[in-house]
Design a protein around this motif. Structure first.
Motif, PDB file in Angstrom:
ATOM      1  N   LEU A 146       0.769  -1.007   0.204  1.00 37.29           N
ATOM      2  CA  LEU A 146       0.263  -0.002  -0.083  1.00 37.29           C
ATOM      3  C   LEU A 146       0.826   1.455   0.047  1.00 37.29           C
ATOM      4  O   LEU A 146       0.609   2.054  -0.756  1.00 37.29           O
ATOM      5  CB  LEU A 146      -0.891   0.213   0.986  1.00 37.29           C
ATOM      6  CG  LEU A 146      -2.163  -0.853   1.372  1.00 37.29           C
ATOM      7  CD1 LEU A 146      -2.919  -0.727   2.417  1.00 37.29           C
ATOM      8  CD2 LEU A 146      -3.129  -0.372  -0.028  1.00 37.29           C
ATOM      9  N   TYR A 201       0.955   3.987  -3.003  1.00 36.37           N
ATOM     10  CA  TYR A 201       0.169   5.138  -3.095  1.00 36.37           C
ATOM     11  C   TYR A 201       1.135   6.498  -3.073  1.00 36.37           C
ATOM     12  O   TYR A 201       0.979   7.372  -3.792  1.00 36.37           O
ATOM     13  CB  TYR A 201      -0.494   5.615  -1.516  1.00 36.37           C
ATOM     14  CG  TYR A 201      -1.786   4.827  -1.650  1.00 36.37           C
ATOM     15  CD1 TYR A 201      -2.926   5.697  -2.352  1.00 36.37           C
ATOM     16  CD2 TYR A 201      -2.234   3.856  -0.878  1.00 36.37           C
ATOM     17  CE1 TYR A 201      -4.132   5.142  -2.086  1.00 36.37           C
ATOM     18  CE2 TYR A 201      -3.465   3.130  -0.905  1.00 36.37           C
ATOM     19  CZ  TYR A 201      -4.453   3.993  -1.485  1.00 36.37           C
ATOM     20  OH  TYR A 201      -5.911   3.420  -1.760  1.00 36.37           O
ATOM     21  N   MET A 256      -6.518   0.885  -4.809  1.00 35.86           N
ATOM     22  CA  MET A 256      -5.229   1.416  -5.186  1.00 35.86           C
ATOM     23  C   MET A 256      -4.660   1.415  -6.629  1.00 35.86           C
ATOM     24  O   MET A 256      -4.399   2.431  -7.002  1.00 35.86           O
ATOM     25  CB  MET A 256      -4.176   0.960  -3.960  1.00 35.86           C
ATOM     26  CG  MET A 256      -2.983   1.484  -4.508  1.00 35.86           C
ATOM     27  SD  MET A 256      -1.361   0.619  -3.766  1.00 35.86           S
ATOM     28  CE  MET A 256      -1.485  -0.789  -4.666  1.00 35.86           C
TER      29      MET A 256
END
Length: 210
Positions: free
Chosen positions: A98, A102, A164
């Motif tokens: 993650l 991001y 995402m």
């Protein structure tokens, strides 16, 4: 809504859980390629995705086609399910995916056309709709339970991955679009759209007319 929830409880939830459990018990490495295939095609049956890609094609006058959008989203969701299955099998923390994901998505916002950034962030929310949540989450939970893993740590988080990856794939699509337009030496339709959407104050318009 009643029919949909009935279908979810009777069909999607048990089917996803059972399929993943059987595969994980006998052929756990098949979870990764199957996850890619499921993720790739589940976007096509997501109602909100079709609304988004149609609106994008309309507002850009066909510059960003529905086919290109669907392909980008399908690749993104396929990648997210693939990573999630790797997590279920290996137990790797979701933070290892993650945080870099991001960071990459935010970095891309500085180099892609602005309209692709907006579309990408909207796509992340659209792809994590009812079809994805009701099938992919039980799929990951079934695989984790069959492998004896920690369901809370390994299975949950798949929707975060689904949210995402479109941020990255759609912005990469924007980079490809930008590169092709520069190579062709053509004026970018996207730039024209952005220029036409400048806000004009009502009072200023009246003064100009007078």
């Amino acid at each position: 809504l009643v029919l949909f929830l009935t279908g979810v409880n009777v069909g999607f939830l048990p089917a996803g859980n059972f399929l993943a459990s059987e595969l994980a018990s006998n052929y756990n490495m098949l979870l990764i390629p199957l996850g890619i295939v499921i993720g790739y095609f589940i976007v096509i049956v997501e109602p909100s995705v079709h609304v988004l890609v149609k609106e994008v094609e309309t507002i850009t006058s066909g510059a960003i086609s529905q086919r290109a959008m669907l392909t980008g989203l399908s690749i993104g969701i396929g990648l997210s399910v693939c990573i999630s299955m790797v997590r279920v099998i290996t137990g790797i923390s979701i933070l290892w995916f993650l945080i870099p994901g991001y960071v990459l998505a935010l970095a891309l916002t500085f180099v892609v056309p602005k309209i692709f950034t907006g579309i990408a962030f909207d796509s992340g929310g659209v792809c994590s709709g009812p079809m994805s949540a009701t099938f992919l989450l039980p799929f990951a939970m079934g695989a984790s339970e069959a492998l004896g893993g920690n369901v809370l740590m390994d299975a949950f988080g798949i929707i975060a991955m689904v949210t995402m990856t479109p941020l990255i794939t759609i912005q990469i699509l924007g980079l490809v679009y930008k590169k092709r337009m520069i190579e062709a030496g053509e004026a970018k339709p996207i730039d024209k759209i952005e220029a036409e959407e400048d806000i004009i104050e009502y009072e200023e318009a009246n003064l100009a007319n007078e």
